[in-house]
Design a protein around this motif. Structure first.
Motif, PDB file in Angstrom:
ATOM      1  N   GLY A 306       0.796  -1.219   0.000  1.00 48.12           N
ATOM      2  CA  GLY A 306       0.000   0.000   0.000  1.00 48.12           C
ATOM      3  C   GLY A 306       0.826   1.264   0.000  1.00 48.12           C
ATOM      4  N   THR A 307       0.117   2.393  -0.039  1.00 46.06           N
ATOM      5  CA  THR A 307       0.740   3.712  -0.094  1.00 46.06           C
ATOM      6  C   THR A 307      -0.065   4.688   0.747  1.00 46.06           C
ATOM      7  N   LEU A 308       0.398   5.928   0.760  1.00 45.57           N
ATOM      8  CA  LEU A 308      -0.333   7.022   1.387  1.00 45.57           C
ATOM      9  C   LEU A 308      -0.877   7.937   0.293  1.00 45.57           C
ATOM     10  N   ARG A 309      -2.034   8.491   0.529  1.00 45.67           N
ATOM     11  CA  ARG A 309      -2.737   9.258  -0.504  1.00 45.67           C
ATOM     12  C   ARG A 309      -1.886  10.407  -1.041  1.00 45.67           C
ATOM     13  N   GLU A 310      -1.218  11.134  -0.164  1.00 45.60           N
ATOM     14  CA  GLU A 310      -0.484  12.341  -0.570  1.00 45.60           C
ATOM     15  C   GLU A 310       1.011  12.156  -0.329  1.00 45.60           C
ATOM     16  N   GLU A 311       1.570  11.106  -0.898  1.00 46.89           N
ATOM     17  CA  GLU A 311       2.928  10.666  -0.599  1.00 46.89           C
ATOM     18  C   GLU A 311       3.946  11.805  -0.478  1.00 46.89           C
ATOM     19  N   LEU A 312       4.077  12.645  -1.507  1.00 47.51           N
ATOM     20  CA  LEU A 312       5.187  13.598  -1.548  1.00 47.51           C
ATOM     21  C   LEU A 312       4.723  15.048  -1.696  1.00 47.51           C
ATOM     22  N   PRO A 358      -1.501  19.656  -7.254  1.00 48.84           N
ATOM     23  CA  PRO A 358      -1.244  18.918  -8.490  1.00 48.84           C
ATOM     24  C   PRO A 358       0.193  18.445  -8.658  1.00 48.84           C
ATOM     25  N   VAL A 359       1.172  19.287  -8.354  1.00 50.20           N
ATOM     26  CA  VAL A 359       2.565  18.886  -8.549  1.00 50.20           C
ATOM     27  C   VAL A 359       2.986  17.875  -7.488  1.00 50.20           C
ATOM     28  N   GLY A 360       2.638  18.129  -6.245  1.00 54.33           N
ATOM     29  CA  GLY A 360       2.984  17.194  -5.183  1.00 54.33           C
ATOM     30  C   GLY A 360       2.371  15.828  -5.396  1.00 54.33           C
ATOM     31  N   MET A 361       1.118  15.800  -5.846  1.00 56.75           N
ATOM     32  CA  MET A 361       0.474  14.516  -6.122  1.00 56.75           C
ATOM     33  C   MET A 361       1.156  13.812  -7.284  1.00 56.75           C
ATOM     34  N   ALA A 362       1.541  14.569  -8.325  1.00 66.08           N
ATOM     35  CA  ALA A 362       2.185  13.958  -9.487  1.00 66.08           C
ATOM     36  C   ALA A 362       3.531  13.348  -9.113  1.00 66.08           C
ATOM     37  N   ILE A 363       4.280  14.015  -8.241  1.00 65.85           N
ATOM     38  CA  ILE A 363       5.571  13.467  -7.814  1.00 65.85           C
ATOM     39  C   ILE A 363       5.365  12.156  -7.062  1.00 65.85           C
ATOM     40  N   GLY A 364       4.418  12.149  -6.133  1.00 64.61           N
ATOM     41  CA  GLY A 364       4.155  10.926  -5.378  1.00 64.61           C
ATOM     42  C   GLY A 364       3.629   9.800  -6.247  1.00 64.61           C
ATOM     43  N   ASP A 365       2.764  10.141  -7.203  1.00 63.75           N
ATOM     44  CA  ASP A 365       2.217   9.119  -8.100  1.00 63.75           C
ATOM     45  C   ASP A 365       3.307   8.479  -8.939  1.00 63.75           C
ATOM     46  N   SER A 366       4.220   9.314  -9.471  1.00 63.68           N
ATOM     47  CA  SER A 366       5.226   8.796 -10.395  1.00 63.68           C
ATOM     48  C   SER A 366       6.391   8.140  -9.672  1.00 63.68           C
ATOM     49  N   ALA A 367       6.706   8.615  -8.463  1.00 69.04           N
ATOM     50  CA  ALA A 367       7.870   8.093  -7.745  1.00 69.04           C
ATOM     51  C   ALA A 367       7.539   6.921  -6.840  1.00 69.04           C
ATOM     52  N   ILE A 368       6.264   6.808  -6.411  1.00 70.67           N
ATOM     53  CA  ILE A 368       5.899   5.792  -5.414  1.00 70.67           C
ATOM     54  C   ILE A 368       4.733   4.918  -5.884  1.00 70.67           C
ATOM     55  N   LYS A 369       3.603   5.528  -6.156  1.00 72.61           N
ATOM     56  CA  LYS A 369       2.375   4.734  -6.324  1.00 72.61           C
ATOM     57  C   LYS A 369       2.404   3.845  -7.559  1.00 72.61           C
ATOM     58  N   ARG A 370       3.050   4.303  -8.626  1.00 71.15           N
ATOM     59  CA  ARG A 370       3.059   3.504  -9.857  1.00 71.15           C
ATOM     60  C   ARG A 370       3.633   2.116  -9.600  1.00 71.15           C
ATOM     61  N   TRP A 371       4.653   2.027  -8.720  1.00 70.01           N
ATOM     62  CA  TRP A 371       5.297   0.745  -8.456  1.00 70.01           C
ATOM     63  C   TRP A 371       4.404  -0.146  -7.597  1.00 70.01           C
ATOM     64  N   ALA A 372       3.756   0.458  -6.593  1.00 68.07           N
ATOM     65  CA  ALA A 372       2.850  -0.320  -5.745  1.00 68.07           C
ATOM     66  C   ALA A 372       1.700  -0.885  -6.560  1.00 68.07           C
ATOM     67  N   VAL A 373       1.136  -0.061  -7.435  1.00 69.00           N
ATOM     68  CA  VAL A 373      -0.002  -0.509  -8.244  1.00 69.00           C
ATOM     69  C   VAL A 373       0.441  -1.576  -9.242  1.00 69.00           C
ATOM     70  N   ALA A 478      -9.542   1.793  -6.073  1.00 69.84           N
ATOM     71  CA  ALA A 478      -9.149   3.089  -5.518  1.00 69.84           C
ATOM     72  C   ALA A 478      -7.950   3.691  -6.254  1.00 69.84           C
ATOM     73  N   TYR A 479      -7.190   2.861  -6.944  1.00 72.09           N
ATOM     74  CA  TYR A 479      -6.014   3.332  -7.667  1.00 72.09           C
ATOM     75  C   TYR A 479      -6.271   3.432  -9.169  1.00 72.09           C
ATOM     76  N   GLN A 480      -7.511   3.611  -9.572  1.00 70.78           N
ATOM     77  CA  GLN A 480      -7.846   3.650 -10.991  1.00 70.78           C
ATOM     78  C   GLN A 480      -7.057   4.733 -11.731  1.00 70.78           C
ATOM     79  N   GLN A 481      -6.961   5.909 -11.115  1.00 69.36           N
ATOM     80  CA  GLN A 481      -6.263   7.010 -11.787  1.00 69.36           C
ATOM     81  C   GLN A 481      -4.794   6.679 -12.017  1.00 69.36           C
ATOM     82  N   ILE A 482      -4.181   6.014 -11.060  1.00 72.87           N
ATOM     83  CA  ILE A 482      -2.773   5.622 -11.221  1.00 72.87           C
ATOM     84  C   ILE A 482      -2.636   4.621 -12.363  1.00 72.87           C
ATOM     85  N   ARG A 483      -3.538   3.660 -12.424  1.00 71.55           N
ATOM     86  CA  ARG A 483      -3.484   2.668 -13.510  1.00 71.55           C
ATOM     87  C   ARG A 483      -3.579   3.335 -14.867  1.00 71.55           C
ATOM     88  N   GLU A 484      -4.460   4.322 -14.963  1.00 70.60           N
ATOM     89  CA  GLU A 484      -4.674   4.984 -16.247  1.00 70.60           C
ATOM     90  C   GLU A 484      -3.531   5.928 -16.598  1.00 70.60           C
TER      91      GLU A 484
END
Length: 493
Positions: A306-312, A358-373, A478-484
């Protein structure tokens, strides 16, 4: 970095392991054995078996040995106590050296720390695993080589026999010394953990951030077959770009070929200066780390991921840029948007402009969540997925004092990551999440369904915890946006 301090030793036990005799000290209600070497060797050499010793007492305040681990266990757990100033088993002369016939003991948790593959220590206060030991676990936290020593591919280094010798380490390296250290540490656990009362057939590997990624990477390694039986992967982070695009920069900064012979001529100070310059060049990514990650190669063991919603979102650069993006003044907002678009390309990220950060979420999505998903998607039937969310305490590292149930440990650091009054606000959540991890490590499945075809995710609400509530919400996809946003791990931009 999470601070650590060493209490004054009062009571001790000596335990016989295969290397020799090691001493642990009573820390409250548990025993701590610190900085035991599990391997030896030169900085850029493959890990070798640890050197035997007659007696070893490690002190993490003075050691710089990266190939070491620490053990925290219940006072009554070690069956091989040979000397003690307080323990009745030793005083009665009943201690014995463990043998292959030692009966199964307590479940074991092995923890890999994070730190962007460039910092962090196994003995930081949260990582000492006291609560796990109090609950009957034998807990191990390990160091590994990082920076260039652990993750700089070399063209002439020795590699294990199952690595294809035709693979060019400058294109797609399959072997990293830092990751191989973890393999050797797990072999040490298999061979020695019974001496501390642990069961080598019940080992859960757990890691956070870079440590979470190394946990996943370890499960791809055929040499760890039978060494890991379950895994907990907290907010994993891999490099987004691999070695092929960085090899020439490392050669220039190190002043010669990437060979063991050349690097052995450099002093530690020269190596560290070169690494600092290298890391500044790749500050928008992990400067080093294992690449490429192939989740389809992970073994099928039960996973908690798992991850945290607002990672970075709390990164200073992201926080400042997001503040300017929300400005009503176009002279402030428009330059910020230009910079944000540049950051989007540099980070290989997808900025959701309508989001609050938007920028903080994008950093967390690309650096952390993409791998978890990616792990969840590949291992749907063996994964239980979770996400922390809320208006605060839902960013990178805020889950560490929860999983270790350590909200009152290192209070300044807890405040930094989790906000004001964290011990009061988040204790219900710490009790819940720590309990989930503990039961999982005992072999119990979480009470919510697997990720599966419906992509089910347990969501933990930090705001609800502040009201004394622990939510039981299970969300679908819950991670649909990350998948897309990240359909490929390594897209070509």
């Amino acid at each position: 970095m999470i601070p650590h301090s060493i209490p004054e030793p009062k009571d001790y036990v000596d335990v016989a392991i295969k290397q020799g005799r090691t001493r642990g000290f009573l820390r409250g209600s548990v025993l701590r054995f610190e900085s035991i070497p599990y391997a030896s060797g030169e900085r850029f050499a493959p890990p070798s078996p640890a050197v035997p010793f007659q007696f070893f007492f490690g002190d993490p305040s003075t050691t710089t040995h990266r190939q070491s681990l620490s053990v925290t266990c219940p006072v009554d757990a070690p069956p091989s106590i040979i000397e003690s100033d307080f323990h009745p088993r030793a005083n009665a002369g009943t201690g014995s050296t463990p043998t292959d016939g030692t009966s199964p003991g307590a479940p074991v948790i092995v923890f890999i720390h994070g730190g962007r593959y460039e910092e962090g220590f196994a003995d930081e206060l949260w990582y000492q695993g006291v609560r796990f030991a109090e609950e009957g676990f034998v807990y191990v936290s390990l160091n590994y080589r990082y920076r260039f020593e652990g993750f700089l591919p070399l063209v002439d280094e020795q590699r294990p026999a199952d690595i294809d010798p035709s693979i060019d380490p400058n294109t797609e390296p399959e072997y990293y010394r830092g990751a191989e250290d973890i393999v050797v540490a797990l072999q040490w656990v298999r061979d020695n953990i019974a001496a501390f009362g642990g069961d080598p057939e019940q080992v859960t590997l757990m890691g956070q951030s870079a440590g979470g990624a190394l946990t996943a990477w370890t499960l791809c390694n055929p040499r760890t077959e039978g060494l890991v039986h379950r895994a907990v992967i907290l907010s994993p982070g891999f490099p987004r770009e691999g070695w092929p695009s960085r090899e020439h920069v490392a050669r220039a900064l190190l002043g010669g070929p990437l060979t063991t012979k050349h690097l052995s001529r450099l002093t530690p100070d020269q190596l560290q200066r070169a690494y600092r310059r290298f890391a500044r060049i790749y500050r928008t990514d992990c400067a080093v780390g294992p690449y490429p990650f192939r989740p389809n190669q992970m073994r099928d063991v039960p996973l908690l991921v798992g991850t945290l919603r607002e990672e970075l979102v709390q990164m200073p650069f992201a926080r400042a840029l997001d503040k300017h993006l929300s400005s009503k003044n176009p002279l402030v907002r428009q330059p910020a948007k230009v910079l944000a678009r540049y950051a989007e390309r540099a980070l290989q990220a997808r900025v959701r402009w309508a989001s609050e950060n938007p920028v903080g979420m994008a950093i967390g999505d690309s650096a952390i969540k993409r791998w978890a998903v990616a792990i969840m998607e590949e291992k749907r039937d063996t994964t239980w997925a979770y996400e922390f969310h809320g208006s605060q305490s839902a960013w990178h590292c805020a889950d560490l004092p929860l999983v270790f149930d350590a909200l009152k440990v290192a209070p300044k650091t807890v405040k930094y990551f989790c906000g004001e009054s964290a011990a009061e606000r988040l204790q219900p959540l710490a009790t819940e999440f720590h309990g989930i991890v503990a039961r999982f490590a005992r072999g119990e499945d979480p009470e919510w369904p697997r990720y599966g075809s419906r992509r089910l995710v347990r969501r933990f609400d930090t705001d609800g915890a502040a009201r004394g509530e622990v939510t039981r919400e299970v969300a679908e996809d819950a991670y649909q946006q990350i998948r897309e946003d990240y359909p490929e791990l390594y897209p070509r931009y």
